[in-house]
Design an enzyme around this catalytic site. Sequence first.
Site, PDB file in Angstrom:
ATOM      1  N   ASP A 211      -6.822  -4.004  -0.439  1.00  0.00           N
ATOM      2  CA  ASP A 211      -6.957  -4.316   0.978  1.00  0.00           C
ATOM      3  C   ASP A 211      -8.362  -4.851   1.220  1.00  0.00           C
ATOM      4  OD1 ASP A 211      -8.587  -2.155   0.810  1.00  0.00           O
ATOM      5  OD2 ASP A 211      -7.616  -0.976   2.362  1.00  0.00           O
TER       6      ASP A 211
ATOM      7  N   LYS B 203       0.817  -1.203   0.000  1.00  0.00           N
ATOM      8  CA  LYS B 203       0.000   0.000   0.000  1.00  0.00           C
ATOM      9  C   LYS B 203       0.856   1.260   0.000  1.00  0.00           C
ATOM     10  CE  LYS B 203      -4.392   1.128   0.706  1.00  0.00           C
ATOM     11  NZ  LYS B 203      -4.847   0.543   1.979  1.00  0.00           N
TER      12      LYS B 203
END
Length: 222
Positions: free
Chosen positions: A142, A123
């Site tokens: 996610d 991320k």
Amino acid sequence: MNRETACEAYRRLLVQYPIVDDRRHFLNFHNPFETLILTILSAQTTDRAVNAVRDTLFSRYPTPEELARAEPGEVEPIIKSIGFHRTKARHIVETARKLVSDFGGEVPQTMEELQTLPGVGRKTANIVLSQAFGINVGIAVDTHVRRVSKRIGFTDSTNPAVIERDLMALFPHEVWRDINYLLIRHGRAVCTAQNPKHDRCVVADLCRYCRELRAGKPPDEE
DNA sequence: ATCCCGAGGG
DNA sequence: CCCTCTGGAT
């Protein structure tokens, strides 16, 4: 789902969750080093909290070399207010050391290299690449992106790699980063795991999950 | 109470 | 897969 419907969903989400305001602070990042460090610090915290410590942090450690020479223990009190300060102090110092030792004091520009840095996962690497270098390598999947994509009907899969490919195929690459952001925000605010707020959802009429609900079918979620 | 644009370790 | 790390805003 076809691309037109997907794009319509994107446009509505963009209205619902304006990106410009939220992104202003990223655009003010001075250089890749600050972008990297601030993005590491941003994990599980608010932008406001990170902004509160950035001046103190960078006036004391303006470059990788100077942060690399610091001890995590002396960085800790500076970033105390952001939470996870012990872990993050260690991460940014060790990241700075690795920048100096492995990357000539520069921030690397590939997903693989970035993820070798302590505190940088998929991320964070994704955000650094797009914010610091304008490289949209992909979409970080996610739990929010996964749940929302499956519900709306952007994908049929629950496999993160497949979901990423489906999203990349569905949206033009200029908006990948926006899509990532929007799905996360939507997943947190409206399309929550429990008790999704359909009455406040701007894409409810495009959503497969909602359609199945109205048809009386219990949507299967794994 | 609940949430924050997660990552690392077991 | 699970758990832990953490303070601040709301």
